[in-house]
Design a protein around this motif. Structure first.
Motif, PDB file in Angstrom:
ATOM      1  N   ILE A  81       0.944  -1.205  -0.318  1.00  0.00           N
ATOM      2  CA  ILE A  81      -0.401  -0.019  -0.133  1.00  0.00           C
ATOM      3  C   ILE A  81       0.875   1.095   0.021  1.00  0.00           C
ATOM      4  O   ILE A  81       1.033   2.393  -0.777  1.00  0.00           O
ATOM      5  N   GLU A  82       1.621   1.332   1.064  1.00  0.00           N
ATOM      6  CA  GLU A  82       2.397   2.567   0.890  1.00  0.00           C
ATOM      7  C   GLU A  82       3.818   2.229   0.540  1.00  0.00           C
ATOM      8  O   GLU A  82       4.560   0.924   1.591  1.00  0.00           O
ATOM      9  N   PRO A  83       5.116   2.720  -0.028  1.00  0.00           N
ATOM     10  CA  PRO A  83       4.679   3.729  -0.390  1.00  0.00           C
ATOM     11  C   PRO A  83       4.104   3.359  -2.073  1.00  0.00           C
ATOM     12  O   PRO A  83       4.204   5.395  -2.610  1.00  0.00           O
ATOM     13  N   ARG A  85       1.692   4.011  -3.280  1.00  0.00           N
ATOM     14  CA  ARG A  85      -0.151   4.850  -3.266  1.00  0.00           C
ATOM     15  C   ARG A  85       0.255   6.063  -3.393  1.00  0.00           C
ATOM     16  O   ARG A  85      -0.330   6.711  -4.491  1.00  0.00           O
ATOM     17  N   SER A  86       1.721   6.946  -2.568  1.00  0.00           N
ATOM     18  CA  SER A  86       1.484   8.195  -2.569  1.00  0.00           C
ATOM     19  C   SER A  86       2.298   8.857  -3.977  1.00  0.00           C
ATOM     20  O   SER A  86       2.156   9.552  -4.358  1.00  0.00           O
ATOM     21  N   TRP A  87       3.369   7.708  -3.693  1.00  0.00           N
ATOM     22  CA  TRP A  87       3.615   7.527  -5.464  1.00  0.00           C
ATOM     23  C   TRP A  87       3.092   8.044  -6.571  1.00  0.00           C
ATOM     24  O   TRP A  87       3.420   8.718  -7.871  1.00  0.00           O
ATOM     25  N   LEU A 105      -3.029  -2.437  -3.609  1.00  0.00           N
ATOM     26  CA  LEU A 105      -3.554  -1.198  -3.168  1.00  0.00           C
ATOM     27  C   LEU A 105      -4.470  -0.453  -4.011  1.00  0.00           C
ATOM     28  O   LEU A 105      -5.470   0.146  -3.121  1.00  0.00           O
ATOM     29  N   ASP A 109      -7.349   0.678  -1.804  1.00  0.00           N
ATOM     30  CA  ASP A 109      -7.188   2.323  -2.247  1.00  0.00           C
ATOM     31  C   ASP A 109      -7.754   2.450  -3.611  1.00  0.00           C
ATOM     32  O   ASP A 109      -7.345   3.946  -4.148  1.00  0.00           O
TER      33      ASP A 109
END
Length: 441
Positions: A81-83, A85-87, A105, A109
């Protein structure tokens, strides 16, 4: 077209190799050459088996790579999920196109990624997230958009399919089949995500979202794994002319208030040997789609592995690169239907129930009464002595007997309530096994 590759493990390495080996063909299909702008990894000095790539392309600064102006497409194969998603949100908001194989992911989300793609105007493709090289998601997203899909039933986890296929073929128990799968490389050292159904549930959420034009997340999926499936269950399925598979089932229909809704579940189930999915063995995947106009469609092939997954990734890369070269964007997310997800209790299914009961007169009548009180109709009953064959005996005066009952279709809540009451009867020594039955008797 310049690519930023996030991750260079099993799948990422295959993507690099295919880009190198097929560079001329890929350039011809796209209309421009594909170049790797950089590869984000955790450890730069790791031995990568002589990949045909300039070592200077490796970096540990994934975010810096994504933000570079010369990057057109971001390919993510790190998972989690992270990182990630942020990327990916950063890349999409910046107008870059994204190709990802990250099923976890997308199921957790995916809405955030689709919203970021709409904001930035780039493409979001993820064919490799479900069923490896099998062309499945794009047909659901594009080819069948002129139709109404009513049901998707699939075998989408190769590890569990190998285990259940081995149990069916040899009569082995779960632990023995899992050990074989691990030795052959089909199961991870920690197989929890596979055998407990988490992997299949994530894929089921993605399939349901595309098929029914609604946002469905992993939390919406009813999930059960295969760890409780026994050799006795497999033998009982064989006696009925069935086999056991871990199925993902997504269906649309009316809920308890008559409103259209979707049901999404993952669990082991008996299916008849005549069903197309019954013959899917080894670590293969297959998905059976039912639609109003198209009827029944089946997609089959290798659902995992570096090369098959990389094939799906590159297929998406070609699509998004063509779009960028032409200055167009693919169709955006289709979630207009916004159908609610029905609770598992409303799902219509059938049960196969094996009971260890007292072997005396009146037992069958008492058991049948429990089913009647919960408005569950019995389809078949087989009775035999405990530990012996189902020879129709077991009506003597002592000991235990085995009752194997298969129901007609009923709401899952009614079937679950029936099992709970059966467990409380003095005449029921134990509820030895409970499995759902799908695909017709």
């Amino acid at each position: 077209m310049r690519l930023a590759l996030l991750g260079c493990g099993t799948v990422g390495a295959e993507v690099v190799r295919l880009l190198h080996e097929q560079s001329a063909d890929l350039a011809a299909r796209i209309g421009a050459p594909l170049e790797i702008a950089g590869i984000a990894v955790r450890r730069i000095g790791r031995d990568r088996g002589g990949l045909p790539v300039d070592p200077a392309l490796f970096t540990t600064d994934a975010l810096g790579l994504i933000k570079r102006d010369d990057v057109d497409v971001v390919v993510e194969v790190i998972g989690g999920i992270e990182p990630a998603r942020s990327w990916l949100v950063e890349a999409l908001r910046a107008g870059k196109s994204v190709v990802t194989a990250n099923k976890a992911l997308l199921a957790e989300d995916g809405g955030a990624l689709h919203d970021a793609a709409a904001e930035g105007g780039g493409d979001l493709y993820y064919e490799a997230a479900v069923a490896g090289a099998i062309p499945l998601l794009r047909p659901l997203r594009e080819s069948l958009h002129g139709d109404r899909i009513t049901r998707v039933t699939g075998i989408v986890n190769g590890t569990t399919n190998f285990i259940l296929s081995a149990m069916h073929a040899s009569g082995a128990g779960f632990a023995e089949a899992l050990e074989e799968a691990t030795e052959l490389g089909y199961a991870e050292a920690d197989p929890t995500a596979d055998v407990e159904g988490f992997d299949a549930a994530a894929k089921a959420a993605i399939l349901a979202s595309l098929a029914f034009h609604s946002r469905v997340g992993a939390a919406d999926v009813h999930r059960e794994g295969i760890t409780e499936v026994t050799a006795a269950d497999v033998a009982s399925a064989k006696a009925m002319g069935h086999t056991i598979k871990l199925l993902c089932i997504a269906a649309r229909g009316a809920d308890g208030q008559g409103r259209e809704a979707v049901s999404v579940r993952v669990h082991p189930a008996m299916i008849p040997l005549t069903h197309p999915l019954a013959s899917v063995g080894d670590a293969f995947n297959a998905v059976f789609v039912e639609a109003d106009a198209a009827g029944q469609l089946m997609f089959y092939g290798r659902g995992a592995g570096g090369a098959p997954t990389a094939s799906a990734v590159l297929g998406d890369v070609v699509a998004v690169a063509r779009n960028r070269l032409a200055g167009v964007r693919a169709a955006s997310e289709s979630a207009y239907a916004d159908l609610p997800v029905r609770p598992m209790g409303e799902a219509l299914t059938r049960y196969h129930i094996s009971l260890d009961v007292a072997d005396r007169p009146g037992v069958l009548e008492a058991v049948a009464g429990v089913f009647a009180r919960h408005h569950v109709s019995i389809a078949t009953v087989r009775q035999g002595p405990a530990g012996g064959g189902n020879d129709g005996g077991g009506n003597g005066g002592g000991g235990d007997a085995i009752l194997v009952i298969v129901t007609h279709v009923a709401p899952d809540a009614a079937l679950a309530a029936t099992v709970r009451e059966l467990r409380g009867l003095d005449i029921v020594r134990s509820v030895a096994s409970v499995l759902r039955v799908e695909g017709g008797l």
